[in-house]
Enzyme design. Sequence first.
Site, PDB file in Angstrom:
ATOM      1  N   LYS A  12      -2.434  -2.162   8.002  1.00 48.69           N
ATOM      2  CA  LYS A  12      -3.882  -2.191   8.201  1.00 48.69           C
ATOM      3  C   LYS A  12      -4.245  -3.340   9.146  1.00 48.69           C
ATOM      4  CE  LYS A  12      -8.099  -1.718   5.469  1.00 48.69           C
ATOM      5  NZ  LYS A  12      -8.656  -1.689   4.106  1.00 48.69           N
ATOM      6  N   ARG A  55       0.863  -1.176   0.000  1.00 46.75           N
ATOM      7  CA  ARG A  55       0.000   0.000   0.000  1.00 46.75           C
ATOM      8  C   ARG A  55       0.904   1.232   0.000  1.00 46.75           C
ATOM      9  NH1 ARG A  55      -2.012  -3.543   4.030  1.00 46.75           N
ATOM     10  NH2 ARG A  55      -4.109  -4.349   3.595  1.00 46.75           N
ATOM     11  N   HIS A  82      -2.612   2.354  -6.018  1.00 46.24           N
ATOM     12  CA  HIS A  82      -3.031   1.081  -5.414  1.00 46.24           C
ATOM     13  C   HIS A  82      -3.177  -0.007  -6.477  1.00 46.24           C
ATOM     14  CE1 HIS A  82      -4.277  -0.758  -1.658  1.00 46.24           C
ATOM     15  NE2 HIS A  82      -5.243  -1.395  -2.285  1.00 46.24           N
ATOM     16  N   ARG A 139      -0.519  -2.653  -6.400  1.00 46.90           N
ATOM     17  CA  ARG A 139      -0.753  -3.734  -5.422  1.00 46.90           C
ATOM     18  C   ARG A 139      -1.728  -4.755  -6.001  1.00 46.90           C
ATOM     19  NH1 ARG A 139      -1.080  -5.091   0.211  1.00 46.90           N
ATOM     20  NH2 ARG A 139      -3.193  -5.604   0.898  1.00 46.90           N
ATOM     21  N   HIS A 168      -4.111  -9.714   4.217  1.00 45.45           N
ATOM     22  CA  HIS A 168      -5.571  -9.775   4.328  1.00 45.45           C
ATOM     23  C   HIS A 168      -5.975 -10.635   5.520  1.00 45.45           C
ATOM     24  CE1 HIS A 168      -6.210  -8.859  -0.251  1.00 45.45           C
ATOM     25  NE2 HIS A 168      -5.993  -7.774   0.464  1.00 45.45           N
ATOM     26  N   TYR A 205      -9.499 -11.510  -6.518  1.00 43.21           N
ATOM     27  CA  TYR A 205      -8.554 -11.482  -7.644  1.00 43.21           C
ATOM     28  C   TYR A 205      -8.734 -12.669  -8.586  1.00 43.21           C
ATOM     29  CZ  TYR A 205      -6.289  -7.815  -4.970  1.00 43.21           C
ATOM     30  OH  TYR A 205      -6.033  -6.645  -4.282  1.00 43.21           O
TER      31      TYR A 205
END
Length: 361
Positions: free
Chosen positions: A243, A218, A307, A310, A333, A342
Site C-alpha cells: 500500500k 495484509r 485483517h 494484522r 504506515h 492501537y
Amino acid sequence: MTRMDFDKNNYTFELGEHKSKRVIWIVFPYNHQLINDLKKNTNAKWSQSNKKWYVPDNSHYRKLFGLEPVIVGDGVMKNIHPNNLPALTRLIEQLKLKAYSPNTIKTYASEFAQLLQTLKMYPVDTLTAEQIRSYILYCVEKLKLSENLIHSRLNAIKFYFEQVLHQEKIFMDIPRPKKPSTLPKVFSRHDIKKMFAVMENNTKHLLMLKLCYGMGLRVSEIVHLKLEDIDSNRMQVLIHQSKGKKDRYVPLPESVLELLRKYYKEYLPKVYLFEGQRGGQYSVRSCQAVFKNALTKAKINKKIGIHGLRHSYATHLIEQGTDMRFVQDLLGHQNIKTTMIYTHLTDSSKRQIKSPLDNLN
C-alpha cells in the site's frame, strides 16, 4: 424469469447500500404473485429497516433485471450513456498516468460510474458545484450510503474535476461527512493459539495464517510473497510495493522456520510462496476462506476478517513494549497517527480500573 417478465410486472430497481454492502433494491406494489416470482427466481431478502427487497449488486442480477452494463476499460461495468463514456475513459487514463494502483483505479472508476449512471445523458463536464452538492445529498438521503462510501465517491468525483478537468475550486464548499470513529477488532493470544491448533494437519494453511499474524501482513501481501523475498539467513522478509507503493522489511519469526522448511519440501512452490493447485499465485479469496475455516473449526464466534490477524500483531507488539515508531515501520504506515489507534486497545492502566459496581459489596 426473464428480463421482460421483470419489465411487465412493474418491478423497479435502485442501486444502493445495505449493511455496508452494495445492493440492488427491488421496488414494486405489494402483490403475493410478484413476491413469489421474486423468491422463486432470486435469492432476494427483505430489509425490515428499509421496507424493501434487495439482492447483491453483481453482474448476474444486473443482467437478470435488464441492467446490462457497458464494459469500459479494465472490466469496469456500469450503465452509462454514450455521452458520458469518454469521461470515464479519461478518468481511468489519468489514474494510470499517475500510476495509481489497480485497486484504486477500479474503486475510483466504479464510484465515478455511479454518478454517470445517475446523470444518464446529461453531460458530467457541465455540472456545477451546487449540482454536485445535490448529488451527494441524494447519496446520503435517498441511497443511504455509509460515511465511508460517501468519502470514496467524493474522492472519485473530486479526482475527475480537479485532475482531469482542472477545476480545483469546485469542491471548496462541499462538506464531507464525519467518519465514524471505530477501533480495530483483534484476537486474544488464546484465540490465536486455538486457531493454529485446529490447522495443525494442514501445513500450507497453518503457515499462511502464522505468517499473516507473525509478520502483520495484509492478505494482499501474503499472496504476493515470492520465494526470493524470504531471507532465512538474515531472518527477514521483503514486502514488495505494498500500500502506497512502498517496500519494507519485516522480521521472519524464528518459530516458523521448521514449519516453513516442512512446507517447502511438501509443496515445492516454484515462484510464489503460496501457489494454487494449478500453479500461479494463490488467490485472496482462497486465503480468506482458509481463515474463515480456521475460525469455524476453532469455534471462535467473532465477526472478524483475516485483517484481524494484522491488527492483533500490532496490538500484541505494543502490549509487549515495542516502540511505536518500530511498529509503524513494520506495518508500513505512512502516518504515525494510523498506528496510534492501537494504543486505545493496549492501555493497561484503563484495564486495571475497577468498576464502582465491584465495590458495592
